[in-house]
Design a protein around this motif. Structure first.
Motif, PDB file in Angstrom:
ATOM      1  N   ASP A   1       0.798  -1.222   0.000  1.00  0.00           N
ATOM      2  CA  ASP A   1       0.000   0.000   0.000  1.00  0.00           C
ATOM      3  C   ASP A   1       0.832   1.274   0.000  1.00  0.00           C
ATOM      4  OD1 ASP A   1       0.961  -0.521   2.499  1.00  0.00           O
ATOM      5  OD2 ASP A   1      -0.842   0.126   3.569  1.00  0.00           O
ATOM      6  N   ARG A   2       2.097   1.167   0.419  1.00  0.00           N
ATOM      7  CA  ARG A   2       3.016   2.313   0.377  1.00  0.00           C
ATOM      8  C   ARG A   2       4.442   1.810   0.550  1.00  0.00           C
ATOM      9  NH1 ARG A   2       1.167   5.851   5.539  1.00  0.00           N
ATOM     10  NH2 ARG A   2       2.193   7.434   4.268  1.00  0.00           N
ATOM     11  N   ASP A   3       5.392   2.664   0.252  1.00  0.00           N
ATOM     12  CA  ASP A   3       6.803   2.313   0.382  1.00  0.00           C
ATOM     13  C   ASP A   3       7.400   3.034   1.585  1.00  0.00           C
ATOM     14  OD1 ASP A   3       6.453   0.856  -1.936  1.00  0.00           O
ATOM     15  OD2 ASP A   3       7.116   2.500  -3.235  1.00  0.00           O
ATOM     16  N   TYR A   4       8.556   2.549   2.030  1.00  0.00           N
ATOM     17  CA  TYR A   4       9.163   3.074   3.253  1.00  0.00           C
ATOM     18  C   TYR A   4      10.653   3.314   3.029  1.00  0.00           C
ATOM     19  CZ  TYR A   4       4.817   1.068   4.953  1.00  0.00           C
ATOM     20  OH  TYR A   4       3.503   0.764   5.108  1.00  0.00           O
ATOM     21  N   VAL A   5      11.168   4.332   3.716  1.00  0.00           N
ATOM     22  CA  VAL A   5      12.596   4.641   3.688  1.00  0.00           C
ATOM     23  C   VAL A   5      13.095   4.686   5.124  1.00  0.00           C
ATOM     24  CG1 VAL A   5      14.366   6.315   3.064  1.00  0.00           C
ATOM     25  CG2 VAL A   5      12.409   5.949   1.536  1.00  0.00           C
TER      26      VAL A   5
ATOM     27  N   ALA B   1       7.622   7.075   5.653  1.00  0.00           N
ATOM     28  CA  ALA B   1       6.694   6.422   4.722  1.00  0.00           C
ATOM     29  C   ALA B   1       6.432   7.324   3.533  1.00  0.00           C
ATOM     30  CB  ALA B   1       5.383   6.102   5.423  1.00  0.00           C
ATOM     31  N   GLY B   2       6.343   6.702   2.346  1.00  0.00           N
ATOM     32  CA  GLY B   2       5.968   7.436   1.153  1.00  0.00           C
ATOM     33  C   GLY B   2       4.453   7.585   1.088  1.00  0.00           C
ATOM     34  N   LYS B   3       3.990   8.127  -0.010  1.00  0.00           N
ATOM     35  CA  LYS B   3       2.554   8.334  -0.166  1.00  0.00           C
ATOM     36  C   LYS B   3       1.816   7.000  -0.209  1.00  0.00           C
ATOM     37  CE  LYS B   3       2.905  12.764  -2.598  1.00  0.00           C
ATOM     38  NZ  LYS B   3       2.603  13.514  -3.847  1.00  0.00           N
ATOM     39  N   SER B   4       0.617   7.016   0.386  1.00  0.00           N
ATOM     40  CA  SER B   4      -0.208   5.813   0.381  1.00  0.00           C
ATOM     41  C   SER B   4      -0.783   5.596  -1.006  1.00  0.00           C
ATOM     42  CB  SER B   4      -1.350   5.972   1.389  1.00  0.00           C
ATOM     43  OG  SER B   4      -2.157   4.824   1.408  1.00  0.00           O
ATOM     44  N   ARG B   5      -0.963   4.344  -1.366  1.00  0.00           N
ATOM     45  CA  ARG B   5      -1.586   4.021  -2.635  1.00  0.00           C
ATOM     46  C   ARG B   5      -2.546   2.860  -2.422  1.00  0.00           C
ATOM     47  NH1 ARG B   5       3.808   2.367  -3.251  1.00  0.00           N
ATOM     48  NH2 ARG B   5       4.059   0.099  -3.285  1.00  0.00           N
ATOM     49  N   THR B   6      -3.527   2.732  -3.255  1.00  0.00           N
ATOM     50  CA  THR B   6      -4.542   1.698  -3.093  1.00  0.00           C
ATOM     51  C   THR B   6      -3.954   0.343  -3.399  1.00  0.00           C
ATOM     52  OG1 THR B   6      -6.237   3.270  -3.777  1.00  0.00           O
ATOM     53  CG2 THR B   6      -6.830   0.932  -3.794  1.00  0.00           C
ATOM     54  N   ALA B   7      -4.198  -0.625  -2.489  1.00  0.00           N
ATOM     55  CA  ALA B   7      -3.709  -1.985  -2.709  1.00  0.00           C
ATOM     56  C   ALA B   7      -4.508  -2.646  -3.809  1.00  0.00           C
ATOM     57  CB  ALA B   7      -3.837  -2.790  -1.421  1.00  0.00           C
ATOM     58  N   PRO B   8      -3.888  -3.510  -4.624  1.00  0.00           N
ATOM     59  CA  PRO B   8      -4.611  -4.207  -5.682  1.00  0.00           C
ATOM     60  C   PRO B   8      -5.790  -4.978  -5.121  1.00  0.00           C
ATOM     61  CG  PRO B   8      -2.250  -4.591  -5.853  1.00  0.00           C
ATOM     62  CD  PRO B   8      -2.485  -3.906  -4.549  1.00  0.00           C
ATOM     63  N   SER B   9      -6.895  -5.007  -5.855  1.00  0.00           N
ATOM     64  CA  SER B   9      -8.084  -5.718  -5.396  1.00  0.00           C
ATOM     65  C   SER B   9      -7.788  -7.206  -5.262  1.00  0.00           C
ATOM     66  CB  SER B   9      -9.237  -5.514  -6.384  1.00  0.00           C
ATOM     67  OG  SER B   9      -8.882  -6.007  -7.656  1.00  0.00           O
ATOM     68  N   GLY B  10      -8.467  -7.817  -4.281  1.00  0.00           N
ATOM     69  CA  GLY B  10      -8.303  -9.263  -4.106  1.00  0.00           C
ATOM     70  C   GLY B  10      -7.182  -9.646  -3.174  1.00  0.00           C
ATOM     71  N   THR B  11      -6.438  -8.657  -2.649  1.00  0.00           N
ATOM     72  CA  THR B  11      -5.377  -8.993  -1.708  1.00  0.00           C
ATOM     73  C   THR B  11      -5.743  -8.465  -0.334  1.00  0.00           C
ATOM     74  OG1 THR B  11      -4.143  -6.954  -2.113  1.00  0.00           O
ATOM     75  CG2 THR B  11      -3.641  -8.837  -3.512  1.00  0.00           C
ATOM     76  N   SER B  12      -5.463  -9.221   0.664  1.00  0.00           N
ATOM     77  CA  SER B  12      -5.716  -8.791   2.043  1.00  0.00           C
ATOM     78  C   SER B  12      -4.613  -9.327   2.927  1.00  0.00           C
ATOM     79  CB  SER B  12      -7.078  -9.305   2.533  1.00  0.00           C
ATOM     80  OG  SER B  12      -7.154 -10.698   2.382  1.00  0.00           O
ATOM     81  N   PRO B  13      -3.448  -8.656   2.901  1.00  0.00           N
ATOM     82  CA  PRO B  13      -2.313  -9.145   3.678  1.00  0.00           C
ATOM     83  C   PRO B  13      -2.658  -9.206   5.167  1.00  0.00           C
ATOM     84  CG  PRO B  13      -1.938  -6.895   2.943  1.00  0.00           C
ATOM     85  CD  PRO B  13      -3.168  -7.379   2.241  1.00  0.00           C
ATOM     86  N   GLU B  14      -2.267 -10.288   5.808  1.00  0.00           N
ATOM     87  CA  GLU B  14      -2.499 -10.449   7.234  1.00  0.00           C
ATOM     88  C   GLU B  14      -1.161 -10.638   7.933  1.00  0.00           C
ATOM     89  OE1 GLU B  14      -5.906 -13.071   8.323  1.00  0.00           O
ATOM     90  OE2 GLU B  14      -5.801 -13.585   6.207  1.00  0.00           O
ATOM     91  N   VAL B  15      -1.148 -10.344   9.205  1.00  0.00           N
ATOM     92  CA  VAL B  15       0.061 -10.489   9.999  1.00  0.00           C
ATOM     93  C   VAL B  15      -0.178 -11.533  11.077  1.00  0.00           C
ATOM     94  CG1 VAL B  15       1.683  -9.299  11.512  1.00  0.00           C
ATOM     95  CG2 VAL B  15       0.616  -8.062   9.621  1.00  0.00           C
TER      96      VAL B  15
END
Length: 376
Positions: free
Chosen positions: A281-285, A334-348
């Motif tokens: 959903d976003r990138d990190y530095v 954190a970089g700018k947020s972006r919409t995650a591709p449909s159909g994915t729901s990452p869990e921890v």
């Protein structure tokens, strides 16, 4: 069979969450795999098993079967190994109190070996014949053996011995390397409040298994004195625990999404590390500025998640351009947020090691075993 039956009995009788094996390099791969298989299959699927995979070939043992040492960790079934390579590179070697690591070293003292040990650890693997599996790489800066992290920093950082604020930032920075790394992040209990084991006269206990409670106990007033350190630990743990991008569980996912650069790769000296982590959903530095004077970096558009500087920006602050960063500061951005591709729901999924089968007094540890579930 004795090891398998014993660990299974202890786990089921006392409801243990994991086992840590001292000198695991003396055990055979066969024995470790047998007990791991039994515990995972018949007790609980998320039990944690890890140990010291030191190279023990020089002992008097005569064993023809492969041993559970560094070079054989990839042959172990769901058994992790301590990464002493990143430990020593981050804070200095444990066998000589005055040895310095990245957090205390000027640019000219940061050599190739130190860089590789840190880079490999940040990428969830062990340098020099170690595992490349992030689920088996146990990154840590301190444990019950040797000096506590803060005592080690004080003993090694002679140049800054009178600058307590600098020493505190160095101790926090060593742990920030561990908590932003891929792989398993391991914490020694009390590090989050700068635990110390003083003996008096400027000396610190480095082998406290027979020492008094006065030496080994957690001093809770140190949490009050070091609340800023504690809160930074909380923030770093939350990132490691809750963001799937910091928990990639295969070599392929790490290699595809994580990049580590030292300053010499982007027009600075090697006291600066920049790690880029690509998420769904976003990138990190992650910027780790070591023992330098200060650096000016372009942070435009990056949002603060953790800022360990003496005068930090608030969480959520978005930088508008170049910014000066002083020595021994770590920023997770954190970089700018972006919409995650449909159909994915990452869990921890998380599990916590709650026990160790050492009987030594003063052993306190907390290990976070963090994985990202595979997509359906």
């Amino acid at each position: 069979r004795y090891m398998t039956d014993s660990t299974y009995f202890l786990a089921t009788e006392y409801k243990l969450g994991g086992f840590r094996f001292d000198l695991m390099g003396l055990h055979t791969v066969e024995a470790m795999n047998m007990l791991s298989q039994k515990l995972h299959d018949d007790y609980r699927e998320d039990i944690i098993i890890y140990g010291e995979a030191w190279q023990m070939d020089s002992t008097a043992m005569s064993v023809t079967k492969p041993l559970a040492k560094y070079s054989n960790v990839d042959s172990l079934y769901r058994v992790g190994a301590f990464n002493d390579q990143i430990r020593d590179a981050a804070k200095g070697g444990v066998f000589k109190a005055t040895d310095k690591g990245f957090v205390q070293s000027a640019a000219g003292d940061i050599n190739y070996e130190m860089k590789m040990r840190i880079e490999y650890g940040l990428l969830g693997k062990v340098y020099n014949q170690g595992t490349t599996d992030p689920t088996k790489t146990i990154n840590y800066a301190s444990v019950h053996d040797n000096n506590t992290l803060y005592d080690k920093i004080r003993l090694a950082g002679t140049e800054f011995a009178s600058d307590q604020a600098r020493l505190r930032r160095q101790a926090l920075q060593a742990q920030s390397i561990i908590l932003t790394a891929q792989g398993v992040s391991f914490l020694h209990a009390g590090s989050e409040m700068l635990r110390s084991k003083p003996l008096g006269g400027g000396k610190y206990d480095h082998n406290s298994y027979q020492s008094s409670y006065e030496v080994n106990s957690l001093k809770w007033d140190e949490k009050i004195d070091n609340l800023d350190i504690f809160e930074n630990y909380q923030a770093l743990i939350a990132i490691k625990r809750d963001i799937p991008a910091f928990q990639y569980d295969t070599r392929e996912l790490v290699d595809q999404n994580v990049t580590v650069e030292f300053g010499s790769d982007f027009d600075f000296d090697d006291t600066v590390i920049r790690m880029t982590v690509l998420g769904e959903d976003r990138d990190y530095v992650i910027l780790i500025v070591g023992a330098t004077s200060r650096v000016k970096l372009d942070l435009k558009g990056l949002e603060v998640m953790v800022d360990t500087r003496a005068e930090p920006q608030e969480v959520g602050h978005v930088f508008s351009g170049e910014h000066t960063i002083y020595a021994n500061s770590t920023l997770v951005l954190a970089g700018k947020s972006r919409t995650a591709p449909s159909g994915t729901s990452p869990e921890v999924i998380t599990a916590i090691t709650v026990s160790s089968i050492g009987a030594a007094a003063g052993i306190g540890l907390l290990a976070y075993f963090l994985l990202k579930k595979k997509k359906a």
